[in-house]
Scaffold this motif. Structure first.
Motif, PDB file in Angstrom:
ATOM      1  N   LYS A  22     -31.004 -42.124  13.064  1.00 37.21           N
ATOM      2  CA  LYS A  22     -30.482 -41.573  11.815  1.00 37.21           C
ATOM      3  C   LYS A  22     -30.393 -40.066  12.033  1.00 37.21           C
ATOM      4  O   LYS A  22     -31.268 -39.462  12.641  1.00 37.21           O
ATOM      5  N   GLU A  23     -29.307 -39.443  11.527  1.00 35.64           N
ATOM      6  CA  GLU A  23     -29.130 -38.006  11.676  1.00 35.64           C
ATOM      7  C   GLU A  23     -28.897 -37.397  10.299  1.00 35.64           C
ATOM      8  O   GLU A  23     -28.019 -37.834   9.554  1.00 35.64           O
ATOM      9  N   CYS A  24     -29.677 -36.377   9.970  1.00 38.36           N
ATOM     10  CA  CYS A  24     -29.492 -35.681   8.705  1.00 38.36           C
ATOM     11  C   CYS A  24     -28.129 -34.984   8.737  1.00 38.36           C
ATOM     12  O   CYS A  24     -27.829 -34.227   9.661  1.00 38.36           O
ATOM     13  N   ALA A  25     -27.318 -35.247   7.722  1.00 39.08           N
ATOM     14  CA  ALA A  25     -25.976 -34.662   7.649  1.00 39.08           C
ATOM     15  C   ALA A  25     -26.022 -33.163   7.394  1.00 39.08           C
ATOM     16  O   ALA A  25     -25.077 -32.446   7.712  1.00 39.08           O
ATOM     17  N   ASP A  26     -27.142 -32.671   6.847  1.00 38.04           N
ATOM     18  CA  ASP A  26     -27.244 -31.254   6.518  1.00 38.04           C
ATOM     19  C   ASP A  26     -27.771 -30.393   7.670  1.00 38.04           C
ATOM     20  O   ASP A  26     -27.249 -29.314   7.918  1.00 38.04           O
ATOM     21  N   CYS A  38     -34.811 -35.889   4.360  1.00 39.25           N
ATOM     22  CA  CYS A  38     -35.103 -35.254   5.640  1.00 39.25           C
ATOM     23  C   CYS A  38     -36.407 -34.470   5.538  1.00 39.25           C
ATOM     24  O   CYS A  38     -36.595 -33.695   4.591  1.00 39.25           O
ATOM     25  N   ASN A  45     -28.599 -37.023   2.756  1.00 36.57           N
ATOM     26  CA  ASN A  45     -27.435 -37.683   3.351  1.00 36.57           C
ATOM     27  C   ASN A  45     -27.667 -37.868   4.856  1.00 36.57           C
ATOM     28  O   ASN A  45     -27.970 -36.906   5.563  1.00 36.57           O
ATOM     29  N   PHE A  46     -27.499 -39.122   5.300  1.00 38.84           N
ATOM     30  CA  PHE A  46     -27.743 -39.439   6.702  1.00 38.84           C
ATOM     31  C   PHE A  46     -26.564 -40.205   7.283  1.00 38.84           C
ATOM     32  O   PHE A  46     -25.923 -40.995   6.601  1.00 38.84           O
ATOM     33  N   GLY A  47     -26.322 -39.954   8.550  1.00 37.02           N
ATOM     34  CA  GLY A  47     -25.365 -40.731   9.323  1.00 37.02           C
ATOM     35  C   GLY A  47     -26.126 -41.360  10.475  1.00 37.02           C
ATOM     36  O   GLY A  47     -27.354 -41.341  10.504  1.00 37.02           O
ATOM     37  N   THR A  48     -25.407 -41.901  11.434  1.00 38.41           N
ATOM     38  CA  THR A  48     -26.042 -42.421  12.644  1.00 38.41           C
ATOM     39  C   THR A  48     -25.498 -41.664  13.841  1.00 38.41           C
ATOM     40  O   THR A  48     -24.402 -41.116  13.808  1.00 38.41           O
ATOM     41  N   ARG A  49     -26.295 -41.643  14.896  1.00 39.56           N
ATOM     42  CA  ARG A  49     -25.893 -40.928  16.110  1.00 39.56           C
ATOM     43  C   ARG A  49     -26.348 -41.705  17.333  1.00 39.56           C
ATOM     44  O   ARG A  49     -27.520 -42.093  17.422  1.00 39.56           O
TER      45      ARG A  49
END
Length: 130
Positions: A22-26, A38, A45-49
Motif C-alpha cells: 500500500k502506498e500513501c497517495a500524499d 498513514c 488515500n492509498f494506492g498500490t505499488r
C-alpha cells in the motif's frame, strides 16, 4: 488442477512473482498491512505499488531451532526503489557468508499443501551472484 495461493496478501504469485505494498497517495510511505491512515502524514488515500524483486540486506540474525529443522537466517531487506521487508535468507545460515549490504533477490517456494491440494506459496530472498 492444483490451486496456488500466496501465504501473505502482499505476495503476487504466478509467472512473475513480486511483492505489492500500500502506498500513501500524499507522502509515498509504504505499508504491507491494511491502513486507515498513514502513520507518517495521517493521509487517508492509498494506492498500490509493485516493489522491486531485488534489494540489499540491512540486518540479519541466524535463528537456531531444534536439530530437526535446523537454523535459518532472518533478514531485513531494503528493496531497490523503496520498501523494507522482513523475510528469510534462503540457503545461507553461516554468518561468514553474509556480507554488509549483500545483494539479494526474491524467490518463492512451496510452504505447504492442504488436504484439498491447495498449495501455499511463500517468499524469501537469495543472494545474487553467490
Amino acid at each position: 488442477m492444483t490451486q496456488t495461493i500466496p501465504a501473505v496478501d502482499y505476495l503476487v504469485v504466478g509467472d512473475d512473482p513480486h511483492l505489492v505494498s500500500k502506498e500513501c497517495a500524499d507522502c509515498g510511505a509504504l505499508y504491507f498491512d491494511r491502513r486507515n491512515a498513514c502513520a507518517k502524514c495521517f493521509g487517508t488515500n492509498f494506492g498500490t505499488r509493485r516493489l522491486s524483486n531485488e534489494g540489499i540486506v540491512r540486518a540479519y540474525t541466524v535463528v537456531q531451532r531444534g536439530s530437526k529443522s535446523g537454523p535459518y537466517t532472518s533478514v531485513v531487506v531494503e528493496l531497490q526503489g523503496g520498501g523494507i521487508v522482513k523475510a528469510n535468507l534462503i540457503g545461507v545460515t553461516d554468518p561468514a557468508r553474509i556480507e554488509p549490504e549483500m545483494k539479494v533477490r526474491l524467490v518463492t517456494f512451496e510452504a505447504g499443501v492442504d488436504d484439498d491440494g491447495t498449495q501455499a506459496v511463500a517468499f524469501g530472498y537469495e543472494p545474487i551472484g553467490a
